[in-house]
Enzyme design. Sequence first.
Site, PDB file in Angstrom:
ATOM      1  N   GLY A   1     -94.302  -5.873   0.554  1.00 28.93           N
ATOM      2  CA  GLY A   1     -93.027  -5.998  -0.156  1.00 28.93           C
ATOM      3  C   GLY A   1     -93.282  -6.196  -1.629  1.00 28.93           C
TER       4      GLY A   1
ATOM      5  CG  HIS B   1     -76.094 -13.614   2.880  1.00 28.31           C
ATOM      6  ND1 HIS B   1     -74.758 -13.308   2.779  1.00 28.31           N
ATOM      7  CD2 HIS B   1     -76.648 -13.340   1.670  1.00 28.31           C
ATOM      8  CE1 HIS B   1     -74.524 -12.851   1.548  1.00 28.31           C
ATOM      9  NE2 HIS B   1     -75.645 -12.865   0.858  1.00 28.31           N
TER      10      HIS B   1
ATOM     11  CD  GLU C   1     -75.874 -12.142  -6.604  1.00 22.74           C
ATOM     12  OE1 GLU C   1     -76.587 -12.916  -5.953  1.00 22.74           O
ATOM     13  OE2 GLU C   1     -76.038 -10.920  -6.615  1.00 22.74           O
TER      14      GLU C   1
END
Length: 529
Positions: A16, A248, A119
């Site tokens: 990643g 989430h 956010e």
Amino acid sequence: MEHHRSISDVLIIGSGIAGCVSALTMAEEGVHCTVITAGERLSYGNSELAQGGIVFHAENDEPEILEKDIMTAGWNHNYAKAVRQLCALGPDVLQELFIDKLHIPFNQRKPGDWFLTREGGHSLPRILYCHDHTGRNIMEALSKAVSEHPNITVLTKRTAIDLLTTHHHSSHMDFKYSLANSCVGAYVLNEHTAEVETLLSRYTVLATGGIGQVYLHTTNTPGSIGSGIAMAHRAGARLLNCEYVQFHPTALYAGKRGGQRFLVSEAVRGEGAVLVDSCGDAFMKRYDDRADLAPRDIVTRAIMDVMLKTGDDCVYLDAARNIKKDIVKRFPTISERCRNISVDITSEPIPVVPAAHYFCGGVLADLNGRTTLERLYAVGECSCTGVHGANRLASTSLLEGLVWGVTSGRDIARRISKTEPMSEKLRDSIRDWVNAGDEHNEDPALINQDWATIRNTMWNYVGISRSAGRLHRAFSDMRTLAKNLQDFYKNTPISKPLVDLFHGCQTAYVITLSAMRNRQSKGCHFRAD
């Protein structure tokens, strides 16, 4: 069985953002490294799925302001030095590697004039993004750079089974009697050939990502089973904060089926979308003054509370109500996925449900990614640097992967130039993999059932809301399963499904144990009792 052995300067397990940046950083300094990925391509994991964006800096922003936001979201359970490193290095490293070098196409009005969004938990709009597929754009550029670099060897379809250490795997008495335990590579299953390879290395970097798949509902990719956590735990590296699993609040709800769920980015709420119940009433103001932009743990518990009170399977995210922008243009991926389940986000609310999303704990790592096991590094989501504390602030995960990718890469390059290659004595003392059993009794139905046990147990007892009774029940269930698997694992030839199940079960056990030990409600670890 034919055994394949190789030796490299550095073995990086995982591909990643953190693993790729670490590899590129040291490769640029002349270090030869091997990157292994369980998938058929480098962008196999969660990094590619990141929608919202990556923290940069707002106008009039200061590292201290971001620092305060991270600490507040993390319930001040953070490691201040790590937070300071992220805030001080982050924007410069991002500018240097992602903007100037890799030219990642972040949204801008004109060259250098970036669109920045805000956010939950952020006091300023400081998040750079590429529509709603930031991770995909970053991973495309990183994968290309890694694949083309002459100092990097990429091995695909490789699953790490176990870390090799001088205490556990060396047959020479000099290493057995030594107080220091060092990591010297890994046993790796090659899915192309079905053989177990002995990949020796002077330094090893764990970059295996998250643990979401040990839960029933998750936004994580199928490979996110905590393999790095399980392997480091067995090798004796110290783990920390494993009870802090972030859920989430808004994953797309498309029926009762468990498994990987599509994430509806927090940026949708950042642009003005509102959470409503099945009657269309907005409810977040009742739970927090910050309403829909409260930190994730608060929003998640509010949604669960509403679902329990109404008996509904989901709540709704109304994006049509307040967003002035062209929603479909701003969120093309989300819009398309909703269209697939016959939801038009310009006129209808999106059905959403919480899902396991991010692991705030992991393998304890310092500012350079070094762990308590000599020559083993951990970077990205599988590490615990202390940046996130008890709850991660939105869009800091990609930045942490980037910053620790760079610091670990530089640290290893510096150390390699000063240390001797692996001695012949050590090399010869590490044995090849011995396949213990030949009972061909691997049954997909049994494996699926064991996974169902793990995921349901973790979701119901070690999930969003926890109590002593629930955790104790989870602990005894997971302990029984772990013991049965241990026996099964000893007698059955190695395979990818077995390795994954073994790692997933150990990870679930570690999380449960940490949650049991911590009686204090904080951040993502919410004790209902």
